[in-house]
Design a protein around this motif. Structure first.
Motif, mmCIF file in Angstrom:
data_model
loop_
_atom_site.group_PDB
_atom_site.id
_atom_site.type_symbol
_atom_site.label_atom_id
_atom_site.label_comp_id
_atom_site.label_asym_id
_atom_site.label_seq_id
_atom_site.Cartn_x
_atom_site.Cartn_y
_atom_site.Cartn_z
ATOM 1 N N LYS A 284 36.826 38.035 -53.188
ATOM 2 C CA LYS A 284 36.764 37.604 -51.780
ATOM 3 C C LYS A 284 36.846 38.790 -50.835
ATOM 4 O O LYS A 284 36.223 38.803 -49.770
ATOM 5 N N ASN A 285 37.626 39.810 -51.209
ATOM 6 C CA ASN A 285 37.822 40.978 -50.346
ATOM 7 C C ASN A 285 37.496 42.258 -51.099
ATOM 8 O O ASN A 285 37.527 42.301 -52.331
ATOM 9 N N MET A 286 37.189 43.310 -50.341
ATOM 10 C CA MET A 286 37.082 44.669 -50.882
ATOM 11 C C MET A 286 38.176 45.491 -50.221
ATOM 12 O O MET A 286 38.349 45.446 -49.003
ATOM 13 N N ARG A 287 38.920 46.239 -51.027
ATOM 14 C CA ARG A 287 40.069 46.978 -50.504
ATOM 15 C C ARG A 287 40.043 48.427 -50.992
ATOM 16 O O ARG A 287 39.471 48.714 -52.050
ATOM 17 N N PRO A 288 40.677 49.345 -50.266
ATOM 18 C CA PRO A 288 40.802 50.721 -50.760
ATOM 19 C C PRO A 288 41.734 50.774 -51.960
ATOM 20 O O PRO A 288 42.640 49.949 -52.105
ATOM 21 N N GLN A 311 39.220 56.840 -55.453
ATOM 22 C CA GLN A 311 38.377 56.059 -54.557
ATOM 23 C C GLN A 311 36.893 56.343 -54.811
ATOM 24 O O GLN A 311 36.058 55.431 -54.802
ATOM 25 N N LYS A 312 36.567 57.605 -55.056
ATOM 26 C CA LYS A 312 35.183 57.966 -55.371
ATOM 27 C C LYS A 312 34.729 57.261 -56.648
ATOM 28 O O LYS A 312 33.598 56.754 -56.733
ATOM 29 N N PHE A 313 35.615 57.220 -57.641
ATOM 30 C CA PHE A 313 35.303 56.526 -58.889
ATOM 31 C C PHE A 313 35.061 55.034 -58.630
ATOM 32 O O PHE A 313 34.100 54.449 -59.145
ATOM 33 N N ALA A 314 35.941 54.407 -57.823
ATOM 34 C CA ALA A 314 35.775 52.986 -57.500
ATOM 35 C C ALA A 314 34.476 52.747 -56.745
ATOM 36 O O ALA A 314 33.770 51.756 -56.996
ATOM 37 N N ASN A 315 34.143 53.641 -55.823
ATOM 38 C CA ASN A 315 32.898 53.491 -55.063
ATOM 39 C C ASN A 315 31.678 53.544 -55.991
ATOM 40 O O ASN A 315 30.692 52.829 -55.789
ATOM 41 N N ALA A 328 34.655 52.094 -44.394
ATOM 42 C CA ALA A 328 36.056 52.422 -44.659
ATOM 43 C C ALA A 328 36.253 52.952 -46.075
ATOM 44 O O ALA A 328 37.042 53.881 -46.298
ATOM 45 N N LEU A 329 35.543 52.401 -47.045
ATOM 46 C CA LEU A 329 35.686 52.861 -48.423
ATOM 47 C C LEU A 329 34.993 54.206 -48.627
ATOM 48 O O LEU A 329 35.451 55.029 -49.434
ATOM 49 N N GLN A 331 34.840 56.530 -46.311
ATOM 50 C CA GLN A 331 35.761 57.487 -45.697
ATOM 51 C C GLN A 331 36.982 57.739 -46.574
ATOM 52 O O GLN A 331 37.528 58.851 -46.604
ATOM 53 N N ALA A 332 37.414 56.714 -47.293
ATOM 54 C CA ALA A 332 38.607 56.838 -48.132
ATOM 55 C C ALA A 332 38.382 57.738 -49.342
ATOM 56 O O ALA A 332 39.342 58.119 -50.015
ATOM 57 N N ALA A 333 37.136 58.077 -49.644
ATOM 58 C CA ALA A 333 36.847 58.990 -50.742
ATOM 59 C C ALA A 333 36.978 60.452 -50.325
ATOM 60 O O ALA A 333 36.772 61.350 -51.148
ATOM 61 N N ASP A 334 37.325 60.685 -49.065
ATOM 62 C CA ASP A 334 37.531 62.039 -48.541
ATOM 63 C C ASP A 334 39.030 62.273 -48.381
ATOM 64 O O ASP A 334 39.711 61.534 -47.655
ATOM 65 N N ALA A 335 39.566 63.281 -49.066
ATOM 66 C CA ALA A 335 41.011 63.537 -49.053
ATOM 67 C C ALA A 335 41.541 63.808 -47.649
ATOM 68 O O ALA A 335 42.723 63.574 -47.378
ATOM 69 N N LYS A 336 40.683 64.278 -46.745
ATOM 70 C CA LYS A 336 41.137 64.573 -45.378
ATOM 71 C C LYS A 336 41.585 63.302 -44.650
ATOM 72 O O LYS A 336 42.373 63.374 -43.699
ATOM 73 N N ASN A 337 41.129 62.166 -45.106
ATOM 74 C CA ASN A 337 41.465 60.908 -44.450
ATOM 75 C C ASN A 337 42.652 60.193 -45.096
ATOM 76 O O ASN A 337 42.969 59.057 -44.734
ATOM 77 N N LEU A 338 43.301 60.840 -46.064
ATOM 78 C CA LEU A 338 44.379 60.204 -46.817
ATOM 79 C C LEU A 338 45.642 61.040 -46.738
ATOM 80 O O LEU A 338 45.624 62.201 -46.336
ATOM 81 N N ILE A 339 46.760 60.443 -47.159
ATOM 82 C CA ILE A 339 48.028 61.152 -47.283
ATOM 83 C C ILE A 339 48.565 60.951 -48.689
ATOM 84 O O ILE A 339 48.137 60.044 -49.410
#
Length: 354
Positions: A284-288, A311-315, A328-329, A331-339
């Motif tokens: 039903k949903n796609m999530r990071p 995230q890159k693997f999931a993508n 959003a997904l 962008q989440a494959a870029d470490a600059k956008n994560l902590i």
């Protein structure tokens, strides 16, 4: 003496109007081949899978269990939770033992030594057996096309012997054999073996599918499809382990859904007649992936670059299934956008105390 034709069972497919429905309960069989009273951990994913599988199969079923969690925890002091015949076999001989059971029943029925329908023969092996130690044995049973269903209940580790890494342990997963440290901060450096695709590619005449305890009706229907298929069938089922994953015990089904929603555990079927994959299942949903990782202590050490790598693997998994990725997904494959995961957990705790 005339040869008697083997009569096989045909199990009806359960109706489900919504693949993502969580609380929809169709008319399930009342039979309980797997009963309460076993000694598995609270929240045990494999035991949830065992109940769903045996309930879908029914009472005319024979279960085979190679060494693993579901053998050790379920057969102590001459007691088992099985209401149907169950046999333990060595961890490396799951496929050969199961093949022997199937061949024996076919022979006995043809010779008139066994009356009634051919039983549902199911082998349920952990990933340590199905993906590592017993891989050749399982492949042999599938290749020879014995009429049985072999299931890998995938808890992504050797849980029975103390949480060691298996070939199904995900990248970044902390185990006793893959601890994080200064030299290897991500813990496990390898991505998991693509076991179900190996089985489909190497044994294209078999029914092969993936499933998760987070989607019970889909899981039970695939059990029935595998059993209805004349010949060998193989399922790989996500079954979280509370002890090894380190999560709150009521969250087993939540994890079973999140792992699919974040793309780390694609749900599909291999159609042996069309020789093609069916990717029609959609959560039903796609999530990071961070939404899935943050619920488990085994990923608490990960840095931003490790989360981005997952995230890159999931993508890539979504892309394999032909799913268009939301921004959003990407962008989440870029470490600059994560902590870092530890920072994220710390921030969540502070937020909860305010």
């Amino acid at each position: 003496m005339p040869t008697i034709e083997v009569q096989r069972q045909l199990l009806p497919i359960l109706d489900s109007p919504n693949q993502g429905a969580r609380f929809y309960n169709p008319d399930l069989p009342s039979t309980e081949p797997f009963v309460p009273g076993h000694r598995t951990c609270a929240g045990c994913g494999p035991s949830i899978q065992y109940r769903m599988t045996s309930k879908a199969a029914g009472d005319n079923t024979i279960l085979v269990g190679p060494t693993g969690c579901m053998y050790v925890a379920n057969s102590s002091y001459l007691c088992t939770p099985y209401n149907v015949p169950w046999a333990h076999t060595q961890i490396g001989s799951a496929g050969s033992f199961t093949a022997g059971v199937a061949a024996a029943y076919e022979a006995m029925i043809r010779k008139g030594k066994w009356k009634g329908a051919f039983p549902n023969i199911i082998c349920e092996a952990g990933d340590g057996s199905a993906s590592d130690i017993g891989l050749a044995s399982v492949s042999g049973a599938l290749y020879r096309n014995h009429d049985c269903l072999i299931i890998c209940y995938d808890n992504e580790q050797y849980a029975n012997t103390g949480i060691q890494a298996s070939s199904r342990t995900p990248y970044g997963g902390m185990t006793t054999f893959s601890p994080p440290g200064p030299m290897v901060p991500e813990a496990k450096t390898l991505f998991p073996k693509d076991l179900a695709r190996m089985m489909a590619a190497g044994h294209p005449h078999c029914y092969v599918a993936t499933a998760s305890v987070g989607y019970p009706i889909d899981l039970m229907n695939k059990v029935r499809k595998g059993l209805n298929h004349k010949g060998a069938a193989y399922l790989m089922i996500y079954t979280p382990c509370q002890k090894g994953f380190v999560y709150e015990t009521p969250r087993s089904i939540d994890l079973g859904r999140l792992v699919v929603e974040c793309g780390l555990y694609p749900i599909w079927e291999w159609n042996p007649e069309k020789r093609a994959y069916d990717y029609s299942f959609r959560p039903k949903n796609m999530r990071p992936v961070s939404e899935y990782l943050k619920l488990q202590g085994r990923f608490g050490h990960l840095h931003a670059e490790h989360i981005a790598k997952l995230q890159k693997f999931a993508n890539e998994q979504w892309g394999m299934m032909g799913v268009e990725l939301p921004e959003a997904l990407i962008q989440a494959a870029d470490a600059k956008n994560l902590i870092n995961m530890a920072s994220a957990i710390e921030a969540a705790a502070v937020a909860e105390t305010l």
